[in-house]
Motif scaffolding. Structure first.
Motif, PDB file in Angstrom:
ATOM      1  N   PHE A  48      -8.636   2.376  -1.204  1.00 42.48           N
ATOM      2  CA  PHE A  48      -8.269   1.009  -1.091  1.00 42.48           C
ATOM      3  C   PHE A  48      -7.395   0.444  -0.485  1.00 42.48           C
ATOM      4  O   PHE A  48      -7.482  -0.871   0.180  1.00 42.48           O
ATOM      5  CB  PHE A  48      -8.177   0.573  -2.767  1.00 42.48           C
ATOM      6  CG  PHE A  48      -8.459  -0.954  -2.888  1.00 42.48           C
ATOM      7  CD1 PHE A  48      -9.593  -1.638  -2.798  1.00 42.48           C
ATOM      8  CD2 PHE A  48      -7.260  -1.636  -3.287  1.00 42.48           C
ATOM      9  CE1 PHE A  48      -9.562  -2.936  -3.024  1.00 42.48           C
ATOM     10  CE2 PHE A  48      -7.185  -2.981  -3.345  1.00 42.48           C
ATOM     11  CZ  PHE A  48      -8.338  -3.538  -3.086  1.00 42.48           C
ATOM     12  N   SER A  49      -6.379   1.170  -0.325  1.00 42.89           N
ATOM     13  CA  SER A  49      -5.179   0.854   0.725  1.00 42.89           C
ATOM     14  C   SER A  49      -5.542   0.839   1.961  1.00 42.89           C
ATOM     15  O   SER A  49      -5.101  -0.060   2.909  1.00 42.89           O
ATOM     16  CB  SER A  49      -3.905   1.879   0.414  1.00 42.89           C
ATOM     17  OG  SER A  49      -3.578   1.835  -0.714  1.00 42.89           O
TER      18      SER A  49
ATOM     19  N   CYS B 179       0.848  -1.190   0.088  1.00 45.19           N
ATOM     20  CA  CYS B 179      -0.098  -0.034   0.029  1.00 45.19           C
ATOM     21  C   CYS B 179       0.778   1.466   0.062  1.00 45.19           C
ATOM     22  O   CYS B 179       0.452   2.111  -0.718  1.00 45.19           O
ATOM     23  CB  CYS B 179      -0.951  -0.044   1.086  1.00 45.19           C
ATOM     24  SG  CYS B 179      -2.084  -1.289   1.304  1.00 45.19           S
TER      25      CYS B 179
ATOM     26  N   ILE C  32      -9.025   6.393  -5.228  1.00 42.69           N
ATOM     27  CA  ILE C  32      -9.285   5.048  -5.291  1.00 42.69           C
ATOM     28  C   ILE C  32      -7.927   4.270  -4.638  1.00 42.69           C
ATOM     29  O   ILE C  32      -8.291   3.458  -3.839  1.00 42.69           O
ATOM     30  CB  ILE C  32      -9.212   4.618  -6.796  1.00 42.69           C
ATOM     31  CG1 ILE C  32     -10.649   5.013  -7.320  1.00 42.69           C
ATOM     32  CG2 ILE C  32      -9.459   2.847  -6.826  1.00 42.69           C
ATOM     33  CD1 ILE C  32     -11.058   4.626  -8.763  1.00 42.69           C
TER      34      ILE C  32
END
Length: 422
Positions: free
Chosen positions: A362-363, A61, A358
């Motif tokens: 999302f991380s 990430c 995003i």
């Protein structure tokens, strides 16, 4: 000293730095210097626990976020110094999120104990802030803390106690968390013989900090408080209905969500019968609608929504934005906004595009995965980050990040207590 003991020592230091970043470092104007130390210590922790950070995807990430910044820069151009500056503003908060989520998997009991031991400290801090708030409300704005050269002629933004210059959003998030923490302590940890005394101490705090937003124009506090209580009760109820039968847990949790939403609506309708709250709500609703309608012509609080509308209107810049190397996060009057950068969601959308948002959210989802066995609760945590980033500078001001992380630790603490008890 063994590596395990050294790692635990580092964890304690990092947590204290995070807490003090909210309580005092920002007020003293030390944030930028402390952030350098924080990044270094988290880097040391990552090295010491590299297997854990590799397994849960945390390192990936971090690489994705840093990689996207440089990809965006080389794709859209600009100044490398601007790109690095923007990245440096995001890294402390992002690393703090990744680190705390990883720690919840490695040493959650340590985190829970650390938080539970700070109830008295947090309440004392809020009481100490009250005289500062009253003096600031009477025009003593020099008590708002070290401004590091910044100037704000709008006095109401400086009525923020010990939370630092322009610290009303910081106060909103931390106070909302503290109120939920007090509720949790009263219900589950306060001795029966001490409950009356505890109420005597915290009820004045609740009243004072609930009335204050009507005078310092910190209306977002009410939304934050309701969101934090909603997140807390979802965590609490989800933990209680956890069973070995996943389908049974799933359907029970759906029922809980509907029940909490209904309760949330009922409480909101009741509160709207109180005239000052109704006026405040109507004003907030009007600002949201004006922000979406006027875009870059928005002014004031509605610029938060205006930046989002502006970032989405140009199809050629929606995906990658206008470039993280082109402008800084808080460049004055950028794209026509008087207060550009007052919240991160719209700011990131304009400069980094939908792609940056995003990757970022999302991380967070990936990092949180594995802490709880509930997709909905994981999604709700991410949604909380989204809402808070629309409201304020959640990813570029570490003290804001910390308040939300403390709230999440509290929620996971209550969730885990019931899950592990089954």
């Amino acid at each position: 000293m063994k590596l395990a003991s050294f790692s635990r020592c580092i964890d304690s230091i990092i947590l204290w730095i995070l807490v003090l970043s909210t309580l005092i470092f920002r007020y003293l104007g030390l944030t930028s210097k402390i952030n350098v130390l924080l990044i270094f210590l988290i880097f040391v922790s990552v090295v010491l626990n590299c297997i854990s950070f590799l397994k849960d995807g945390s390192l990936l990430c971090i690489i994705c976020i840093v990689g996207y910044f440089f990809y965006n820069f080389y794709s859209l151009g600009g100044s490398i110094s601007v790109c690095l500056y923007n990245l440096s503003q995001v890294i402390p908060s992002f690393l703090a999120i990744i680190y705390v989520f990883n720690l919840l998997k490695r040493r959650k009991d340590f985190l829970f104990d650390f938080l539970n031991q700070k109830v008295t400290l947090f309440n004392i801090y809020l009481y100490i802030s009250i005289p500062f708030i009253l003096l600031q409300a009477n025009g003593q704005y020099w008590l708002a803390g070290n401004s590091n050269g910044a100037v704000n002629p709008l006095g109401i933004d400086l009525i923020c106690g010990l939370f630092g210059f322009n610290g009303t959003p910081m106060m909103a998030l931390f106070v909302a968390f503290a109120m939920v923490l007090n509720f949790d302590y009263y219900c589950f940890r306060c001795k029966e013989s001490q409950k009356s005394l505890f109420l005597l101490l915290v009820i004045p705090l609740f009243i004072f900090y609930s009335v204050l937003p009507l005078f310092n124009d910190n209306k977002g506090y009410y939304i934050v408080l309701l969101l934090f209580f909603f997140l807390y009760f979802v965590s609490l109820k989800f933990g209680r209905v956890s069973t070995t039968n996943h389908f049974e847990s799933y359907f029970k949790r759906i029922g809980i969500v509907y029940l909490l939403i209904a309760a949330f609506i009922a409480v909101s309708i009741t509160l709207l019968q109180i005239e000052p709250i109704r006026i405040t709500f109507e004003k907030m609703q009007k600002e949201i609608m004006q922000g979406w309608e006027y875009g870059s012509r928005s002014h004031g609080s509605n610029e938060r929504i205006g930046m989002i509308q502006f970032g989405l209107q140009d199809s050629s810049h929606v995906l990658k934005g206008y470039g993280v190397g082109q402008h800084t996060w808080t460049e004055p009057y950028l794209f026509g906004f008087w207060h550009y950068g007052q919240s991160d969601f719209g700011t990131f959308l304009c400069l980094g595009g939908v792609a940056l948002l995003i990757i970022l959210f999302f991380s967070i989802f990936i990092s949180f995965t594995g802490i709880v066995k509930s997709f909905f609760l994981s999604l709700l945590v991410v949604v909380s980050f989204v809402i808070m980033s629309i409201y304020t500078q959640l990813f570029t001001v570490i003290s804001l990040t910390v308040s939300l992380l403390l709230m999440i630790i509290l929620c996971i603490s209550r969730y885990s207590q019931f899950v592990e008890g089954n």
